[in-house]
Design a protein around this motif. Structure first.
Motif, PDB file in Angstrom:
ATOM      1  N   LYS A 197       0.869  -1.150   0.077  1.00 14.10           N
ATOM      2  CA  LYS A 197       0.137   0.085   0.208  1.00 14.10           C
ATOM      3  C   LYS A 197       0.920   1.225  -0.044  1.00 14.10           C
ATOM      4  O   LYS A 197       0.604   2.279  -0.709  1.00 14.10           O
ATOM      5  N   GLY A 198       1.857   1.122   0.837  1.00 10.82           N
ATOM      6  CA  GLY A 198       2.587   2.515   1.010  1.00 10.82           C
ATOM      7  C   GLY A 198       3.511   2.452  -0.331  1.00 10.82           C
ATOM      8  O   GLY A 198       3.595   3.885  -0.898  1.00 10.82           O
ATOM      9  N   GLY A 199       4.059   1.426  -0.868  1.00  5.41           N
ATOM     10  CA  GLY A 199       4.817   1.624  -2.244  1.00  5.41           C
ATOM     11  C   GLY A 199       3.903   2.134  -3.295  1.00  5.41           C
ATOM     12  O   GLY A 199       4.086   3.069  -4.150  1.00  5.41           O
ATOM     13  N   HIS A 200       2.653   1.660  -3.452  1.00  4.16           N
ATOM     14  CA  HIS A 200       1.397   2.080  -4.166  1.00  4.16           C
ATOM     15  C   HIS A 200       1.310   3.345  -4.219  1.00  4.16           C
ATOM     16  O   HIS A 200       1.427   4.093  -4.939  1.00  4.16           O
ATOM     17  N   ASP A 201       0.975   3.895  -3.075  1.00  3.35           N
ATOM     18  CA  ASP A 201       0.647   5.240  -2.827  1.00  3.35           C
ATOM     19  C   ASP A 201       1.574   6.366  -3.366  1.00  3.35           C
ATOM     20  O   ASP A 201       1.639   7.272  -4.088  1.00  3.35           O
ATOM     21  N   TYR A 202       3.184   5.970  -3.229  1.00  2.00           N
ATOM     22  CA  TYR A 202       4.322   6.763  -3.584  1.00  2.00           C
ATOM     23  C   TYR A 202       4.203   6.740  -4.858  1.00  2.00           C
ATOM     24  O   TYR A 202       4.519   7.739  -5.995  1.00  2.00           O
ATOM     25  N   LEU A 203       4.295   5.448  -5.463  1.00  2.00           N
ATOM     26  CA  LEU A 203       4.488   5.328  -7.087  1.00  2.00           C
ATOM     27  C   LEU A 203       3.416   5.927  -7.880  1.00  2.00           C
ATOM     28  O   LEU A 203       3.435   6.580  -9.056  1.00  2.00           O
ATOM     29  N   ALA A 204       2.064   5.699  -7.291  1.00  2.00           N
ATOM     30  CA  ALA A 204       0.906   6.605  -8.242  1.00  2.00           C
ATOM     31  C   ALA A 204       1.251   7.972  -8.203  1.00  2.00           C
ATOM     32  O   ALA A 204       0.956   8.484  -9.124  1.00  2.00           O
ATOM     33  N   ARG A 205       1.601   8.543  -7.026  1.00  2.00           N
ATOM     34  CA  ARG A 205       1.838  10.131  -6.945  1.00  2.00           C
ATOM     35  C   ARG A 205       3.028  10.400  -7.880  1.00  2.00           C
ATOM     36  O   ARG A 205       2.804  11.232  -8.727  1.00  2.00           O
ATOM     37  N   ALA A 206       4.052   9.583  -7.818  1.00  2.00           N
ATOM     38  CA  ALA A 206       5.137   9.870  -8.737  1.00  2.00           C
ATOM     39  C   ALA A 206       4.802   9.726 -10.303  1.00  2.00           C
ATOM     40  O   ALA A 206       4.971  10.464 -11.069  1.00  2.00           O
ATOM     41  N   TYR A 207       3.996   8.849 -10.633  1.00  2.00           N
ATOM     42  CA  TYR A 207       3.457   8.629 -11.938  1.00  2.00           C
ATOM     43  C   TYR A 207       2.716   9.729 -12.530  1.00  2.00           C
ATOM     44  O   TYR A 207       2.539  10.065 -13.529  1.00  2.00           O
ATOM     45  N   LYS A 208       1.580  10.203 -11.484  1.00  2.00           N
ATOM     46  CA  LYS A 208       0.747  11.256 -11.974  1.00  2.00           C
ATOM     47  C   LYS A 208       1.620  12.537 -12.245  1.00  2.00           C
ATOM     48  O   LYS A 208       1.386  13.176 -13.069  1.00  2.00           O
ATOM     49  N   THR A 209       2.638  12.643 -11.576  1.00  2.00           N
ATOM     50  CA  THR A 209       3.514  13.877 -11.253  1.00  2.00           C
ATOM     51  C   THR A 209       4.192  13.875 -12.751  1.00  2.00           C
ATOM     52  O   THR A 209       4.653  14.709 -13.395  1.00  2.00           O
ATOM     53  N   ARG A 210       5.041  12.574 -13.084  1.00  2.00           N
ATOM     54  CA  ARG A 210       5.738  12.389 -14.413  1.00  2.00           C
ATOM     55  C   ARG A 210       5.466  10.992 -14.712  1.00  2.00           C
ATOM     56  O   ARG A 210       5.957  10.088 -14.307  1.00  2.00           O
ATOM     57  N   PRO A 211       4.649  10.731 -16.091  1.00  2.00           N
ATOM     58  CA  PRO A 211       4.511   9.269 -16.486  1.00  2.00           C
ATOM     59  C   PRO A 211       5.599   8.942 -17.063  1.00  2.00           C
ATOM     60  O   PRO A 211       5.680   8.891 -18.477  1.00  2.00           O
ATOM     61  N   ASP A 212       6.746   8.405 -16.422  1.00  2.00           N
ATOM     62  CA  ASP A 212       7.704   8.145 -17.007  1.00  2.00           C
ATOM     63  C   ASP A 212       7.744   6.646 -17.080  1.00  2.00           C
ATOM     64  O   ASP A 212       7.100   5.923 -16.162  1.00  2.00           O
ATOM     65  N   ALA A 213       8.469   5.741 -18.047  1.00  2.00           N
ATOM     66  CA  ALA A 213       8.303   4.365 -18.115  1.00  2.00           C
ATOM     67  C   ALA A 213       8.867   3.678 -17.070  1.00  2.00           C
ATOM     68  O   ALA A 213       8.389   2.693 -16.781  1.00  2.00           O
ATOM     69  N   GLU A 214      10.034   4.053 -16.564  1.00  2.00           N
ATOM     70  CA  GLU A 214      10.386   3.301 -15.197  1.00  2.00           C
ATOM     71  C   GLU A 214       9.613   3.298 -14.111  1.00  2.00           C
ATOM     72  O   GLU A 214       9.573   2.560 -13.201  1.00  2.00           O
ATOM     73  N   ILE A 215       8.960   4.599 -13.786  1.00  2.00           N
ATOM     74  CA  ILE A 215       7.943   4.709 -12.819  1.00  2.00           C
ATOM     75  C   ILE A 215       6.845   3.717 -13.088  1.00  2.00           C
ATOM     76  O   ILE A 215       6.338   2.994 -12.240  1.00  2.00           O
ATOM     77  N   ALA A 216       6.495   3.655 -14.070  1.00  2.00           N
ATOM     78  CA  ALA A 216       5.219   2.713 -14.829  1.00  2.00           C
ATOM     79  C   ALA A 216       5.552   1.310 -14.297  1.00  2.00           C
ATOM     80  O   ALA A 216       4.892   0.562 -14.138  1.00  2.00           O
ATOM     81  N   ALA A 217       6.767   0.915 -14.692  1.00  2.00           N
ATOM     82  CA  ALA A 217       7.491  -0.347 -14.707  1.00  2.00           C
ATOM     83  C   ALA A 217       7.420  -0.802 -13.137  1.00  2.00           C
ATOM     84  O   ALA A 217       6.767  -1.860 -12.752  1.00  2.00           O
ATOM     85  N   HIS A 218       7.489   0.380 -12.146  1.00  2.00           N
ATOM     86  CA  HIS A 218       7.577   0.004 -10.790  1.00  2.00           C
ATOM     87  C   HIS A 218       6.081  -0.223 -10.293  1.00  2.00           C
ATOM     88  O   HIS A 218       5.715  -0.962  -9.410  1.00  2.00           O
ATOM     89  N   LEU A 219       5.380   0.737 -10.817  1.00  2.00           N
ATOM     90  CA  LEU A 219       3.910   0.904 -10.293  1.00  2.00           C
ATOM     91  C   LEU A 219       3.209  -0.384 -10.757  1.00  2.00           C
ATOM     92  O   LEU A 219       2.365  -0.819  -9.987  1.00  2.00           O
ATOM     93  N   GLY A 220       3.641  -0.700 -11.699  1.00  2.00           N
ATOM     94  CA  GLY A 220       2.803  -2.019 -12.646  1.00  2.00           C
ATOM     95  C   GLY A 220       3.160  -3.318 -11.711  1.00  2.00           C
ATOM     96  O   GLY A 220       2.463  -4.233 -11.392  1.00  2.00           O
ATOM     97  N   GLU A 221       4.299  -3.028 -11.307  1.00  2.00           N
ATOM     98  CA  GLU A 221       4.712  -4.383 -10.411  1.00  2.00           C
ATOM     99  C   GLU A 221       4.084  -4.465  -9.096  1.00  2.00           C
ATOM    100  O   GLU A 221       3.475  -5.617  -8.624  1.00  2.00           O
TER     101      GLU A 221
END
Length: 181
Positions: free
Chosen positions: A61-85
């Motif tokens: 949950k904590g990981g998702h919260d940070y990753l979703a916020r990061a991806y919303k701020t900057r939809p980067d492929a590496e962030i997407a890879a992590h959020l998808g995991e």
């Protein structure tokens, strides 16, 4: 670098992310990334690192919260890879696949994204797309869009290049699943 520039957030982030990505010394990685986040709280790459280390520590949950916020701020492929995991491990596989497909269309050569997709395909079975059969007798070639060869056998022809999409190629002999757009 940290000693020379103690307020340089990206130095703490780089070291913390490296530890987290290698899945070692996670408490130290967390502390380093936490320091980076205090110095640059709105940096999406540092948010990504915090999400990744929390995921590695088992806090989905904590990981998702940070990753979703990061991806919303900057939809980067590496962030997407992590959020998808994280989405995948939360059982939200359709969302993970959709995110990965979108990121792959935007950044087909991103090595982190490719690595996640190939790794996931080797462990899990995606939906089969198009006319790819589930039980091929001979090994088939499967390539990531950027042309990296993850083939069950050496390619016998030049792969077609086109819009990124997912297909699963199965081999009865190898018993392995490969992903290719």
């Amino acid at each position: 670098v940290i000693q020379m520039k103690p307020d340089y957030a990206h130095a703490y982030n780089a070291l913390g992310y490296t530890l987290a990505d290698r899945n070692i010394r996670l408490d130290e990685a967390y502390s380093l990334i936490e320091k980076a986040l205090k110095l640059a709280p709105e940096d999406p790459f540092i948010m990504d690192s915090m999400g990744w280390v929390l995921y590695r520590m088992g806090d989905l949950k904590g990981g998702h919260d940070y990753l979703a916020r990061a991806y919303k701020t900057r939809p980067d492929a590496e962030i997407a890879a992590h959020l998808g995991e994280v989405l995948w491990h939360q059982g939200r596989r359709d969302e993970a696949e959709k995110l990965w497909r979108s990121a792959l269309k935007e950044s087909p050569a991103n090595e982190v994204l490719q690595g996640v997709l190939v790794g996931r395909a080797e462990v899990e079975e995606f939906r089969v797309r198009g006319d790819v059969e589930r039980h091929l007798i001979e090994p088939v070639e499967c390539l990531i869009h950027a042309g990296r060869d993850y083939a069950a056998a050496p390619p016998k022809r030049t792969p077609k290049r086109g819009a990124a999409h997912f297909e699963i190629c199965f081999t009865r002999r190898a018993g392995t699943t490969f992903l290719a757009p």
